[in-house]
Structure formats: structure tokens, C-alpha cells
Design a protein around this motif. Sequence first.
Motif, PDB file in Angstrom:
ATOM      1  N   ARG A  48       0.725  -1.183   0.027  1.00  0.00           N
ATOM      2  CA  ARG A  48       0.057   0.044  -0.064  1.00  0.00           C
ATOM      3  C   ARG A  48       0.918   1.283   0.094  1.00  0.00           C
ATOM      4  O   ARG A  48       0.391   2.321  -0.424  1.00  0.00           O
ATOM      5  CB  ARG A  48      -0.918   0.016   1.154  1.00  0.00           C
ATOM      6  N   HIS A  49       2.193   1.181   0.550  1.00  0.00           N
ATOM      7  CA  HIS A  49       2.812   2.319   0.571  1.00  0.00           C
ATOM      8  C   HIS A  49       3.990   2.400  -0.296  1.00  0.00           C
ATOM      9  O   HIS A  49       4.546   3.544  -0.581  1.00  0.00           O
ATOM     10  CB  HIS A  49       3.480   2.486   2.100  1.00  0.00           C
ATOM     11  N   PHE A  50       4.517   1.291  -1.165  1.00  0.00           N
ATOM     12  CA  PHE A  50       5.250   1.374  -1.910  1.00  0.00           C
ATOM     13  C   PHE A  50       4.862   0.521  -3.245  1.00  0.00           C
ATOM     14  O   PHE A  50       4.109  -0.636  -3.460  1.00  0.00           O
ATOM     15  CB  PHE A  50       6.660   0.361  -1.452  1.00  0.00           C
ATOM     16  N   THR A  51       5.466   0.839  -4.396  1.00  0.00           N
ATOM     17  CA  THR A  51       4.980   0.267  -5.577  1.00  0.00           C
ATOM     18  C   THR A  51       5.344  -1.182  -5.906  1.00  0.00           C
ATOM     19  O   THR A  51       4.794  -1.972  -6.373  1.00  0.00           O
ATOM     20  CB  THR A  51       5.362   0.924  -6.686  1.00  0.00           C
ATOM     21  N   ASP A  52       6.642  -1.682  -5.284  1.00  0.00           N
ATOM     22  CA  ASP A  52       6.970  -2.858  -5.363  1.00  0.00           C
ATOM     23  C   ASP A  52       8.086  -2.982  -4.060  1.00  0.00           C
ATOM     24  O   ASP A  52       8.597  -2.174  -3.474  1.00  0.00           O
ATOM     25  CB  ASP A  52       7.521  -3.553  -6.924  1.00  0.00           C
ATOM     26  N   ALA A  58      14.864   0.626  -1.718  1.00  0.00           N
ATOM     27  CA  ALA A  58      15.228   1.948  -2.097  1.00  0.00           C
ATOM     28  C   ALA A  58      14.932   2.947  -1.097  1.00  0.00           C
ATOM     29  O   ALA A  58      15.860   3.687  -0.492  1.00  0.00           O
ATOM     30  CB  ALA A  58      14.960   2.473  -3.359  1.00  0.00           C
ATOM     31  N   GLY A  59      13.686   3.117  -0.647  1.00  0.00           N
ATOM     32  CA  GLY A  59      13.234   3.814   0.350  1.00  0.00           C
ATOM     33  C   GLY A  59      13.984   3.567   1.677  1.00  0.00           C
ATOM     34  O   GLY A  59      14.489   4.328   2.550  1.00  0.00           O
ATOM     35  N   ALA A 115      19.613  -0.291  -9.461  1.00  0.00           N
ATOM     36  CA  ALA A 115      19.151   0.392 -10.759  1.00  0.00           C
ATOM     37  C   ALA A 115      18.144   1.401 -10.228  1.00  0.00           C
ATOM     38  O   ALA A 115      18.136   2.635 -10.664  1.00  0.00           O
ATOM     39  CB  ALA A 115      18.392  -0.702 -11.590  1.00  0.00           C
ATOM     40  N   ARG A 116      17.399   1.143  -9.100  1.00  0.00           N
ATOM     41  CA  ARG A 116      16.344   2.107  -8.823  1.00  0.00           C
ATOM     42  C   ARG A 116      17.099   3.049  -7.871  1.00  0.00           C
ATOM     43  O   ARG A 116      16.773   4.309  -7.964  1.00  0.00           O
ATOM     44  CB  ARG A 116      15.362   0.953  -7.805  1.00  0.00           C
ATOM     45  N   LEU A 117      18.060   2.604  -7.150  1.00  0.00           N
ATOM     46  CA  LEU A 117      18.530   3.601  -6.405  1.00  0.00           C
ATOM     47  C   LEU A 117      19.508   4.801  -7.194  1.00  0.00           C
ATOM     48  O   LEU A 117      19.703   5.768  -6.803  1.00  0.00           O
ATOM     49  CB  LEU A 117      19.819   3.117  -5.493  1.00  0.00           C
TER      50      LEU A 117
END
Length: 194
Positions: A48-52, A58-59, A115-117
Amino acid sequence: MPTGVALRDPRTQLFDAAERVLLRDGPSALTSRAVTDEAQVAKGVLHRHFTDFDDFLAGFVIDRVERLDAQAAALRTAAGTGNVVDNLAEAVTALFGSVAVAIVPLLTFRVQLRARLREAWPVGVPVLTEGVEMVAAYLAEERDLGRIAPEAEVDGLAPTLIGTAHLLFADRDARPDAAAVRKMTASVVGPVLT
């Protein structure tokens, strides 16, 4: 009848749970199920708080890096006081005594996370890069105060100290003692002390 308890700050609760799993069980054990089980919340809370899960990780990494700001400020405040080697040894111990050491293999382990970072952190390994910046800022202040030689290359000393410390702290099961950390620190910065 309510099905759960309202969470005050689900992101913090999930990040803290991820840190416990990572420190206790290593990067290969860090899954969305392990995090939600550790946080004692339903799996849907994370999604609910993160896309995946890589968005969550990453967060988590960025949150833990941002926590180094207080440590960096404390080290800069120590400039001109105490012993330079002791100040650095204490800062390095605090840095690598945190979740920092565990984040590095996590980044190595998860290609999609790296990659996300890269979107938020284009250069370097987040925790180690912050450590280098923290040490370089402190060394520059000490150089300005005359406690380090004016020709000292702080931009070379800082990554040398952080890299050497990382090797010293790399084994999660065998932490170096204070004397070993101080000896390592003195070997890196001792030659430029005035």
C-alpha cells in the motif's frame, strides 16, 4: 469488528523491521514476507505504501543514509576538540556498527535495487559515499584548524579510511575491537597530523 491495529507510521515500522531482518539474517533473507512478518503487519501494508519490494528497499536504504546526517554533524562539531584519530575511529565504528555494513551486500545482491537507487543516487554506494563525505568534511575542518597538514589530500584520505574500515568491519560475525579500529585509523591519517 476491526481486523487490525492502526499503524502510526507504517514506513518507519517496516524500515525498522527490514533492518532487524537484514542484520539478523543477511540480505538473502530480506523478502517482503520476512519484513511484514517481522513488523507484525499484513503483507498488503507494504504494498500500500510502495509500488514494489525494490521501491521499498530503495526507500529503506535512503532512509538509513539520511540517518547519517546527525552523525556527520556530530563529527564536524568535534573538529578542533579531542584527538583527531580518536574522533575518526569513533565515527567509523558508529558508521560500520550501524546497518551500513549490511546494506553494501544488499546492494550487491539485488540488481534491481541498484538500478532503482541510481535514480536518486547516481554515483557510488549510498552508505559508503555518505561516510566518505562525512570524513572528508571533518578532515577539511581539521585541516583549516591546523591540526592536519595544509597539503593533506582529504579527498583521497576519506575514501581510503572508509574503504579500509569497510574491509575491517566486513565480517558480520567478527567485529574488530576498538584498538584495531584506532590502529587502522592512525595508519591512514597519522602521516598528515600536525
